[in-house]
Design a protein around this motif. Structure first.
Motif, PDB file in Angstrom:
ATOM      1  N   ALA A 166       4.099 -14.288   0.267  1.00  0.00           N
ATOM      2  CA  ALA A 166       2.659 -14.186   0.024  1.00  0.00           C
ATOM      3  C   ALA A 166       2.309 -15.063  -1.163  1.00  0.00           C
ATOM      4  N   GLU A 167       1.093 -15.591  -1.150  1.00  0.00           N
ATOM      5  CA  GLU A 167       0.644 -16.390  -2.292  1.00  0.00           C
ATOM      6  C   GLU A 167      -0.872 -16.425  -2.341  1.00  0.00           C
ATOM      7  N   THR A 168      -1.366 -16.704  -3.533  1.00  0.00           N
ATOM      8  CA  THR A 168      -2.784 -16.917  -3.745  1.00  0.00           C
ATOM      9  C   THR A 168      -2.934 -17.925  -4.872  1.00  0.00           C
ATOM     10  N   LYS A 169      -4.067 -18.595  -4.901  1.00  0.00           N
ATOM     11  CA  LYS A 169      -4.357 -19.537  -5.987  1.00  0.00           C
ATOM     12  C   LYS A 169      -5.573 -19.053  -6.751  1.00  0.00           C
ATOM     13  N   LYS A 170      -5.476 -19.191  -8.062  1.00  0.00           N
ATOM     14  CA  LYS A 170      -6.591 -18.826  -8.946  1.00  0.00           C
ATOM     15  C   LYS A 170      -6.594 -19.833 -10.083  1.00  0.00           C
ATOM     16  N   ASP A 171      -7.720 -20.501 -10.280  1.00  0.00           N
ATOM     17  CA  ASP A 171      -7.854 -21.503 -11.350  1.00  0.00           C
ATOM     18  C   ASP A 171      -6.780 -22.585 -11.261  1.00  0.00           C
ATOM     19  N   GLY A 172      -6.392 -22.938 -10.022  1.00  0.00           N
ATOM     20  CA  GLY A 172      -5.411 -23.999  -9.809  1.00  0.00           C
ATOM     21  C   GLY A 172      -3.965 -23.574 -10.005  1.00  0.00           C
ATOM     22  N   ILE A 173      -3.732 -22.294 -10.265  1.00  0.00           N
ATOM     23  CA  ILE A 173      -2.388 -21.756 -10.473  1.00  0.00           C
ATOM     24  C   ILE A 173      -1.989 -20.970  -9.231  1.00  0.00           C
ATOM     25  N   THR A 174      -0.762 -21.178  -8.767  1.00  0.00           N
ATOM     26  CA  THR A 174      -0.254 -20.461  -7.599  1.00  0.00           C
ATOM     27  C   THR A 174       0.501 -19.220  -8.050  1.00  0.00           C
ATOM     28  N   TYR A 175       0.079 -18.063  -7.569  1.00  0.00           N
ATOM     29  CA  TYR A 175       0.758 -16.793  -7.816  1.00  0.00           C
ATOM     30  C   TYR A 175       1.400 -16.400  -6.495  1.00  0.00           C
ATOM     31  N   PHE A 176       2.706 -16.094  -6.518  1.00  0.00           N
ATOM     32  CA  PHE A 176       3.375 -15.884  -5.240  1.00  0.00           C
ATOM     33  C   PHE A 176       4.552 -14.930  -5.331  1.00  0.00           C
ATOM     34  N   SER A 233      -3.480 -18.303 -21.158  1.00  0.00           N
ATOM     35  CA  SER A 233      -3.344 -18.246 -22.614  1.00  0.00           C
ATOM     36  C   SER A 233      -1.913 -17.921 -23.051  1.00  0.00           C
ATOM     37  N   GLU A 234      -1.339 -16.879 -22.473  1.00  0.00           N
ATOM     38  CA  GLU A 234      -0.029 -16.394 -22.908  1.00  0.00           C
ATOM     39  C   GLU A 234       1.137 -17.229 -22.399  1.00  0.00           C
ATOM     40  N   MET A 235       0.996 -17.826 -21.221  1.00  0.00           N
ATOM     41  CA  MET A 235       2.101 -18.582 -20.635  1.00  0.00           C
ATOM     42  C   MET A 235       1.845 -20.085 -20.630  1.00  0.00           C
ATOM     43  N   GLY A 236       0.690 -20.498 -21.165  1.00  0.00           N
ATOM     44  CA  GLY A 236       0.374 -21.917 -21.219  1.00  0.00           C
ATOM     45  C   GLY A 236       0.226 -22.557 -19.856  1.00  0.00           C
ATOM     46  N   LEU A 237      -0.287 -21.808 -18.902  1.00  0.00           N
ATOM     47  CA  LEU A 237      -0.409 -22.298 -17.531  1.00  0.00           C
ATOM     48  C   LEU A 237      -1.679 -23.096 -17.321  1.00  0.00           C
ATOM     49  N   GLY A 238      -1.607 -24.018 -16.382  1.00  0.00           N
ATOM     50  CA  GLY A 238      -2.759 -24.813 -15.998  1.00  0.00           C
ATOM     51  C   GLY A 238      -2.628 -25.251 -14.557  1.00  0.00           C
ATOM     52  N   GLU A 239      -3.534 -26.093 -14.142  1.00  0.00           N
ATOM     53  CA  GLU A 239      -3.565 -26.624 -12.776  1.00  0.00           C
ATOM     54  C   GLU A 239      -2.176 -27.094 -12.357  1.00  0.00           C
ATOM     55  N   GLY A 240      -1.724 -26.622 -11.190  1.00  0.00           N
ATOM     56  CA  GLY A 240      -0.449 -27.046 -10.630  1.00  0.00           C
ATOM     57  C   GLY A 240       0.741 -26.188 -11.028  1.00  0.00           C
ATOM     58  N   ASN A 241       0.543 -25.249 -11.955  1.00  0.00           N
ATOM     59  CA  ASN A 241       1.629 -24.355 -12.344  1.00  0.00           C
ATOM     60  C   ASN A 241       1.695 -23.160 -11.405  1.00  0.00           C
ATOM     61  N   GLY A 242       2.752 -22.359 -11.548  1.00  0.00           N
ATOM     62  CA  GLY A 242       2.910 -21.192 -10.692  1.00  0.00           C
ATOM     63  C   GLY A 242       3.565 -20.025 -11.403  1.00  0.00           C
ATOM     64  N   MET A 251       0.878  -9.269   3.251  1.00  0.00           N
ATOM     65  CA  MET A 251       0.651  -8.898   1.869  1.00  0.00           C
ATOM     66  C   MET A 251      -0.383  -9.832   1.264  1.00  0.00           C
ATOM     67  N   LYS A 252      -1.267  -9.234   0.483  1.00  0.00           N
ATOM     68  CA  LYS A 252      -2.252 -10.013  -0.268  1.00  0.00           C
ATOM     69  C   LYS A 252      -1.969  -9.856  -1.755  1.00  0.00           C
ATOM     70  N   ILE A 253      -2.187 -10.930  -2.488  1.00  0.00           N
ATOM     71  CA  ILE A 253      -2.095 -10.895  -3.948  1.00  0.00           C
ATOM     72  C   ILE A 253      -3.472 -11.219  -4.503  1.00  0.00           C
ATOM     73  N   GLU A 254      -3.965 -10.359  -5.368  1.00  0.00           N
ATOM     74  CA  GLU A 254      -5.250 -10.606  -6.033  1.00  0.00           C
ATOM     75  C   GLU A 254      -5.002 -10.696  -7.533  1.00  0.00           C
ATOM     76  N   VAL A 255      -5.470 -11.763  -8.140  1.00  0.00           N
ATOM     77  CA  VAL A 255      -5.379 -11.943  -9.584  1.00  0.00           C
ATOM     78  C   VAL A 255      -6.813 -11.972 -10.105  1.00  0.00           C
ATOM     79  N   THR A 256      -7.153 -11.031 -10.966  1.00  0.00           N
ATOM     80  CA  THR A 256      -8.522 -10.959 -11.478  1.00  0.00           C
ATOM     81  C   THR A 256      -8.781 -12.115 -12.445  1.00  0.00           C
ATOM     82  N   GLU A 257     -10.032 -12.325 -12.731  1.00  0.00           N
ATOM     83  CA  GLU A 257     -10.430 -13.377 -13.673  1.00  0.00           C
ATOM     84  C   GLU A 257      -9.805 -13.139 -15.045  1.00  0.00           C
ATOM     85  N   SER A 258      -9.834 -11.883 -15.512  1.00  0.00           N
ATOM     86  CA  SER A 258      -9.266 -11.594 -16.835  1.00  0.00           C
ATOM     87  C   SER A 258      -7.752 -11.798 -16.846  1.00  0.00           C
ATOM     88  N   ALA A 259      -7.074 -11.464 -15.767  1.00  0.00           N
ATOM     89  CA  ALA A 259      -5.628 -11.690 -15.689  1.00  0.00           C
ATOM     90  C   ALA A 259      -5.331 -13.181 -15.661  1.00  0.00           C
TER      91      ALA A 259
END
Length: 105
Positions: A56-66, A15-24, A1-9
């Motif tokens: 499955a996992e992917t990283k975007k802007d230092g955030i791990t989506y999994f 913005s909405e969840m206050g996420l930054g580098e190292g969050n997931g 499985m692949k996870i893709e998170v677009t730039e806008s997402a």
């Protein structure tokens, strides 16, 4: 499985969840609702900065989506694309499931 998170997402999650580098963000299936691939279940998400065993996992802007290994059942056979479309009502976050030919082993 692949996870893709677009730039806008990614920007929306930050913005909405206050996420930054190292969050997931963990995606999982929950009872009630429906998706294009499951009747009676819907996709949910939660902030989770400490993934365990991931399916499955992917990283975007230092955030791990999994997706956790325990949620494999919901996503097996599909890749997931997460997008944010500002003009789409009622939901601006769009989840697209693409068959990937993977079988549950």
């Amino acid at each position: 499985m692949k996870i893709e998170v677009t730039e806008s997402a990614s920007k929306w999650f930050q913005s909405e969840m206050g996420l930054g580098e190292g969050n997931g963000v963990r995606f999982y299936g929950k009872v009630y609702g429906k998706t294009p691939v499951h009747e009676g279940f819907s996709l949910a998400l939660t902030r989770d900065d400490t993934p365990g065993e991931t399916y499955a996992e992917t990283k975007k802007d230092g955030i791990t989506y999994f997706v956790d290994e325990n949620d494999r059942w919901f996503f097996i056979g599909f890749d997931l694309k997460v997008d944010f479309v500002p003009d789409k009502d009622p939901e601006n976050v769009v989840y697209t499931y693409t068959p990937n030919g993977e079988l549950d082993k």
